[in-house]
Enzyme design. Sequence first.
Site, PDB file in Angstrom:
ATOM      1  N   ARG A  49      36.797  31.531  33.190  1.00 30.53           N
ATOM      2  CA  ARG A  49      36.557  32.759  34.007  1.00 30.53           C
ATOM      3  C   ARG A  49      35.958  32.635  35.471  1.00 30.53           C
ATOM      4  O   ARG A  49      35.653  31.598  35.795  1.00 30.53           O
ATOM      5  CB  ARG A  49      35.673  33.614  33.001  1.00 30.53           C
ATOM      6  CG  ARG A  49      34.839  32.908  32.209  1.00 30.53           C
ATOM      7  CD  ARG A  49      33.355  32.708  32.552  1.00 30.53           C
ATOM      8  NE  ARG A  49      32.888  33.404  33.518  1.00 30.53           N
ATOM      9  CZ  ARG A  49      32.076  33.170  34.678  1.00 30.53           C
ATOM     10  NH1 ARG A  49      32.011  31.960  34.848  1.00 30.53           N
ATOM     11  NH2 ARG A  49      31.699  34.087  35.487  1.00 30.53           N
ATOM     12  N   GLN A 197      27.156  35.836  30.302  1.00 30.53           N
ATOM     13  CA  GLN A 197      27.488  34.750  31.450  1.00 30.53           C
ATOM     14  C   GLN A 197      26.323  34.372  32.415  1.00 30.53           C
ATOM     15  O   GLN A 197      26.079  33.345  32.567  1.00 30.53           O
ATOM     16  CB  GLN A 197      28.515  35.327  32.389  1.00 30.53           C
ATOM     17  CG  GLN A 197      29.717  35.402  31.765  1.00 30.53           C
ATOM     18  CD  GLN A 197      30.152  36.879  31.036  1.00 30.53           C
ATOM     19  OE1 GLN A 197      29.177  37.409  30.924  1.00 30.53           O
ATOM     20  NE2 GLN A 197      31.444  37.500  31.243  1.00 30.53           N
ATOM     21  N   ASP A 238      34.899  40.059  42.021  1.00 36.42           N
ATOM     22  CA  ASP A 238      36.242  40.093  41.170  1.00 36.42           C
ATOM     23  C   ASP A 238      37.667  40.678  42.165  1.00 36.42           C
ATOM     24  O   ASP A 238      38.580  40.344  42.210  1.00 36.42           O
ATOM     25  CB  ASP A 238      36.638  40.701  39.919  1.00 36.42           C
ATOM     26  CG  ASP A 238      35.654  39.708  38.997  1.00 36.42           C
ATOM     27  OD1 ASP A 238      34.357  40.002  39.044  1.00 36.42           O
ATOM     28  OD2 ASP A 238      36.488  38.937  38.338  1.00 36.42           O
ATOM     29  N   ASN A 247      32.974  44.077  40.272  1.00 37.24           N
ATOM     30  CA  ASN A 247      32.353  42.796  39.844  1.00 37.24           C
ATOM     31  C   ASN A 247      31.929  43.211  38.354  1.00 37.24           C
ATOM     32  O   ASN A 247      32.278  44.261  37.833  1.00 37.24           O
ATOM     33  CB  ASN A 247      31.147  42.371  40.595  1.00 37.24           C
ATOM     34  CG  ASN A 247      30.722  40.999  40.308  1.00 37.24           C
ATOM     35  OD1 ASN A 247      31.419  39.974  40.192  1.00 37.24           O
ATOM     36  ND2 ASN A 247      29.378  40.944  39.984  1.00 37.24           N
TER      37      ASN A 247
HETATM   38  O1  MRU Z   1      34.595  38.410  33.100  1.00 35.61           O
HETATM   39  P1  MRU Z   1      34.257  37.367  33.815  1.00 35.61           P
HETATM   40  O2  MRU Z   1      33.284  36.462  33.559  1.00 35.61           O
HETATM   41  O3  MRU Z   1      35.307  36.463  34.495  1.00 35.61           O
HETATM   42  O4  MRU Z   1      33.352  37.876  35.171  1.00 35.61           O
HETATM   43  C1  MRU Z   1      33.247  37.182  36.155  1.00 35.61           C
HETATM   44  C2  MRU Z   1      32.491  37.887  37.343  1.00 35.61           C
HETATM   45  O5  MRU Z   1      32.103  39.005  37.396  1.00 35.61           O
HETATM   46  C3  MRU Z   1      31.926  37.119  38.432  1.00 35.61           C
HETATM   47  O6  MRU Z   1      30.902  37.709  38.977  1.00 35.61           O
HETATM   48  C4  MRU Z   1      33.190  37.331  39.628  1.00 35.61           C
HETATM   49  O7  MRU Z   1      34.308  36.815  39.135  1.00 35.61           O
HETATM   50  C5  MRU Z   1      32.695  36.674  40.746  1.00 35.61           C
HETATM   51  S1  MRU Z   1      33.034  34.858  40.427  1.00 35.61           S
HETATM   52  C6  MRU Z   1      32.645  33.803  41.852  1.00 35.61           C
END
Ligand code: MRU
Length: 347
Positions: A49, A197, A238, A247
């Site tokens: 992820r 996370q 994202d 994000n």
């Molecule tokens: O759902 P996830 O864990 O994939 O979400 C990740 C995020 O929101 C991160 O902050 C984003 O991808 C930036 S990673 C450098």
Amino acid sequence: MNDSATLWWDKEKDSLCYIEQTLLPGEYRIIECRTVDRLATAIRRLEIRGAPALGVAGAYGVALATRTITHNDFAPFMDGVREAAGLLRSTRPTAINLGWGIDRVLATLATARTAGEASDLSLREAETIAREDTACCHAIGDNGAALLPDRCTVLTHCNAGALACSSWGTALGVIRSAVKAGKDVKVIACETRPLLQGARLTAWELERDGIDVTVITDSMAAHFMRAGAIDAVIVGADRITHDAVFNKIGTYMHAVCARHHGIPFYVAAPLSTFDADNGERDVVIEERGRDEVTVMGGRTCVPEGAKVKNPAFDATPVGLVTAIITETGVLRQPIDTRSHLSLPKSH
Ligand code: MRU
């Protein structure tokens, strides 16, 4: 400081290997992935992820497809590769890097005439994307480190670290680079409900690197900002449209609170995350399953009759962002995300 990879191609096994992130911090396990279906499941389950890591995974996914699809004729073989790419693309809609990585590898296959050529070309391009991602993270780190005071406490949300990228990280890349440059940086990691996370992954990677990290629940952030305990907020992204930064859900709340308290709010992201031709309304925010919210530690904590919402991301208006840190420089207010290609090489 640890700069090991989050996902990589194992040449001997001719397969994709990655750190299984749903098991952290309790268990560190490497998964060997040989099929597109298994990779699609891994992405849906968040075993892999984070936007840049998804870009690299999508790229390697096309390489996997060229190895697993068997057809005597080239045209139907390529149809199969494109279908597999479509499956990977559909796994998560918000992070733009996933489709970007897939499309970059597919584009290199335009010159392929045999399955063997396609498999060589796709792996070569995927490896390039992985290498470039690491280089981008280090450049983002160096550009962003200069923005931080010599002694500071930085709040971050979700995980925009090595685990979300090929290695090093974007938001955590800035922190790593600042620490490497001799700055005294302490980190407050918001736990990031519902999938934690921040608590599970950000705290794990920073602790491993010996960087001072304190975990708080998401709802404590405003309290610590008001108390003067936070000097800056740094998050990843994202997708960055011309008007908003997408994000992890909760990011917008931090941006509003930071603005209220006069705290700089930085976004660290590679140019591959930019989607400047589109606006907030064009973006699909992934809605995830009910259980992620209702079940905690194996116990159901919400009555069955109660409705639940679970958007995985939110949009922060660009006006709330102090600066966007990229590999080519720093975009400051008034931020025009469409100008990113002409950014100077340094801030
Ligand atoms: O759902 P996830 O864990 O994939 O979400 C990740 C995020 O929101 C991160 O902050 C984003 O991808 C930036 S990673 C450098």
